[in-house]
Write an enzyme that holds these catalytic residues in place. Structure first.
Site, mmCIF file in Angstrom:
data_model
loop_
_atom_site.group_PDB
_atom_site.id
_atom_site.type_symbol
_atom_site.label_atom_id
_atom_site.label_comp_id
_atom_site.label_asym_id
_atom_site.label_seq_id
_atom_site.Cartn_x
_atom_site.Cartn_y
_atom_site.Cartn_z
ATOM 1 N N HIS A 109 0.766 -1.099 -0.262
ATOM 2 C CA HIS A 109 -0.047 -0.242 0.122
ATOM 3 C C HIS A 109 0.523 1.184 0.063
ATOM 4 O O HIS A 109 2.001 0.934 0.836
ATOM 5 C CB HIS A 109 -1.308 -0.436 1.238
ATOM 6 C CG HIS A 109 -1.474 -0.820 0.821
ATOM 7 N ND1 HIS A 109 -1.059 -2.690 1.540
ATOM 8 C CD2 HIS A 109 -3.398 -1.350 1.276
ATOM 9 C CE1 HIS A 109 -2.665 -3.529 1.571
ATOM 10 N NE2 HIS A 109 -3.561 -2.254 1.289
ATOM 11 N N LYS A 134 -1.500 -7.903 -5.420
ATOM 12 C CA LYS A 134 -2.662 -6.815 -5.252
ATOM 13 C C LYS A 134 -1.616 -5.209 -4.361
ATOM 14 O O LYS A 134 -0.411 -5.287 -3.481
ATOM 15 C CB LYS A 134 -3.059 -6.665 -2.977
ATOM 16 C CG LYS A 134 -4.396 -5.499 -3.799
ATOM 17 C CD LYS A 134 -4.491 -5.886 -1.861
ATOM 18 C CE LYS A 134 -5.338 -4.527 -1.497
ATOM 19 N NZ LYS A 134 -6.022 -4.339 -0.211
ATOM 20 N N LYS A 277 -15.926 23.236 -20.464
ATOM 21 C CA LYS A 277 -16.327 23.396 -21.777
ATOM 22 C C LYS A 277 -15.277 24.076 -22.810
ATOM 23 O O LYS A 277 -15.507 24.385 -23.877
ATOM 24 C CB LYS A 277 -17.835 23.599 -22.190
ATOM 25 C CG LYS A 277 -18.477 22.928 -21.120
ATOM 26 C CD LYS A 277 -19.877 24.042 -20.808
ATOM 27 C CE LYS A 277 -20.953 23.229 -20.527
ATOM 28 N NZ LYS A 277 -22.545 23.546 -20.904
ATOM 29 N N ASP A 314 -25.963 21.373 -25.848
ATOM 30 C CA ASP A 314 -26.805 22.016 -25.311
ATOM 31 C C ASP A 314 -27.398 22.881 -25.735
ATOM 32 O O ASP A 314 -28.552 23.384 -25.649
ATOM 33 C CB ASP A 314 -25.886 22.769 -24.235
ATOM 34 C CG ASP A 314 -26.031 22.889 -22.685
ATOM 35 O OD1 ASP A 314 -26.075 21.350 -22.548
ATOM 36 O OD2 ASP A 314 -24.642 22.337 -22.593
#
Ligand code: ATR
Length: 485
Positions: A109, A134, A277, A314
């Site tokens: 980890h 893992k 955007k 839109d």
């Protein structure tokens, strides 16, 4: 596969949680270090399903204070009692006898950083004789998920590879798409065993985890913040309804250039919203004249060779919806008043002009309104002048301001104004479903278009571009009504 961690804090609670988790998960993980008074034999007997037993020491983020030798002894007992796998930390693996190594998940980890040498670490862990590798790492920039996806695709043996923190969430959701051995999901909010862990309910229902495979196409909403976006809810439900093999995830993008370079190649399409955007407009190949004029988009679709088609659904949705209800079904020469002078106003005015409408802008701050009006060459009228009129001489009135939006639902951008039959009122706000402005306009007999309808329509146009089939609009409405009321 899904693994639900059982995190106590008592044996009694663990037994209750096991009973609930059994039917939802493929694996249960017994986190012995988090269950104060555990009785391993009883827990394993009750688990019935496949079980991973973990007894995590503090140095790897757990709470076990025993010596490694004592811990490992208990883990080996767990195997004898029927556990499917034991989770052994990378620096304690040497204590596992060869006969038991086949039942080990070797784990490591990184709670605070994304290791620069991720691939080397995976390689060195994979060389040991454990059955499964893992690795859980802290993800602080969304683009780092690309390294996780590549590593999963290139794995040589079973691998669990997860990103911790909000930015790592997509690695947990997309685990199956990239062939991860399993992903962890909490039984409910508050029962997470690691930061950023998703709940099993959300994984199964909002993201339809069981339907994913390595052919699943990825989509997402690029935003920041993104947590409250409802786009994943409607698109994933729509994919399910039409049997389309797609998965739509939230993408909290900070550095959009890095995102487009590293992570975007794994995706087939995006919805784009605040604040990106304008930023992502430059990625649209051969934009239409309308798109070029607006300079902002809300949709990118992969068209091969690393290229993207851009759209602004839109505006397409708003213009199409207005033309459906307006007299003669055309905006040509219709008089339109647009309230607001921000990005939303600018985009819709450009769309309206392109459709031939005669547009006037009004705005609270006159200077801002005049600047926009001058830029796109339309008249400006002050809000004071608007309020002097008893009835407004416009065929269409559009609100792009946030006045009336949740929680200020009692406010209206045009209080006291009278509307009339034949007039079309469009409020871009989608929460609440019916704003004060819409309620007044309906009472006066005007035709109304709500932001909710428009939100569904812009999403439907994206969906139809990607799925190439009509979008389940009723379902989209049902989901929004359920979520927003
Ligand atoms: P967007 O990109 O969604 O258009 P924006 O750029 O923040 O958002 O623009 C918001 C618009 O709503 C502006 O026109 C703003 O008016 P000002 O220019 O006077 O700020 C308008 N607006 C926001 N709150 C308002 C309020 N309480 N009353 C009137 N107008 C408001």
């Amino acid at each position: 596969m899904i693994c639900v961690p059982i995190v106590g804090p008592t044996q009694a609670q663990a037994l209750i949680d096991i009973a609930e988790a059994r039917s939802l998960a493929d694996f249960l993980e017994l986190r012995l270090d988090l269950i104060a008074d555990f009785d391993l034999q009883v827990l394993l007997k009750n688990a019935e399903s496949k079980v991973i037993v973990t007894y995590r020491p503090a140095r790897e983020g757990g709470q076990c204070t025993l010596s490694d030798e004592e811990r490992v002894k208990i883990l080996l007992d767990a195997l004898r009692l029927g556990a499917t796998y034991i989770d052994v930390e990378w620096d304690a693996f040497h204590l596992i006898p060869p006969s038991s190594q086949e039942s080990v998940i070797i784990s490591r980890h990184f709670f605070h950083e994304f290791p620069e040498n991720l691939e080397e670490i995976i390689e060195s862990l994979s060389q040991l004789n454990a059955k499964i590798t893992k690795l859980a790492v802290k993800v602080s920039e969304l683009a780092q998920n690309a390294r996780l996806f590549h590593a999963l695709k290139n794995k040589k043996k079973p691998l669990i590879l997860l990103g911790m923190g909000e930015e790592g969430l997509i690695s947990r959701i997309c685990s199956r798409v990239f062939g991860g051995f399993l992903t962890f999901a909490s039984l409910s909010k508050g029962k997470e065993s690691a930061a950023g862990q998703i709940s099993v309910e959300e994984l199964l229902h909002r993201f339809r985890f069981r339907s994913h495979n390595q052919d699943t196409k990825l989509y997402g909403v690029v935003a920041n913040p993104v947590t409250h976006s409802l786009s994943p809810d409607i698109h994933n439900a729509g994919f399910g309804e039409l049997g389309f093999n797609g998965l739509y995830v939230p993408l909290k993008v900070n550095n959009y250039q890095l995102f487009m370079q590293e992570l975007a190649p794994f995706f087939s399409g995006f919805s784009i919203t605040i604040p990106h955007k304008e930023n992502l407009f430059r990625y649209a190949k051969a934009p239409s004249d309308l798109l070029k004029q607006i300079g902002a988009l809300n949709t990118l679709t992969a068209i091969g060779h690393g290229e993207w088609e851009g759209k602004n659904t839109d505006i397409l949705a708003a213009i199409a919806a207005l033309e459906e209800v307006i007299v003669d079904r055309s905006l040509k020469d219709k008089t339109v008043l647009v309230l607001g002078a921000g990005g939303a106003s600018r985009a819709i005015v450009i769309g309206l002009l392109k459709a031939g409408a005669k547009v006037t802008i009004t705005n609270r701050t006159a200077s801002k309104g005049k600047t926009l009006a001058n830029e796109i060459n339309v008249p400006f009228i002050s809000l004071e002048d608007i309020h002097l009129m008893e009835a407004l001489p416009y065929q269409v009135i559009i609100n792009t301001t946030s006045v009336g939006m949740m929680p200020n639902v009692e406010e209206s951008p045009l209080p006291g104004v009278r509307f009339h039959k034949g007039q079309v009122i469009f409020d871009a706000i989608y929460n609440p479903a019916k704003t004060q402005l819409i309620l007044h306009a309906l009472k006066d007999g005007a035709t109304c278009l709500t932001g909710r309808e428009m939100f569904v329509k812009q999403g439907a146009l994206q969906f139809e571009r990607w799925v190439q089939k009509p979008a389940p609009i009723e379902l989209f409405h049902k989901i929004l009504d359920k979520k927003l009321g």
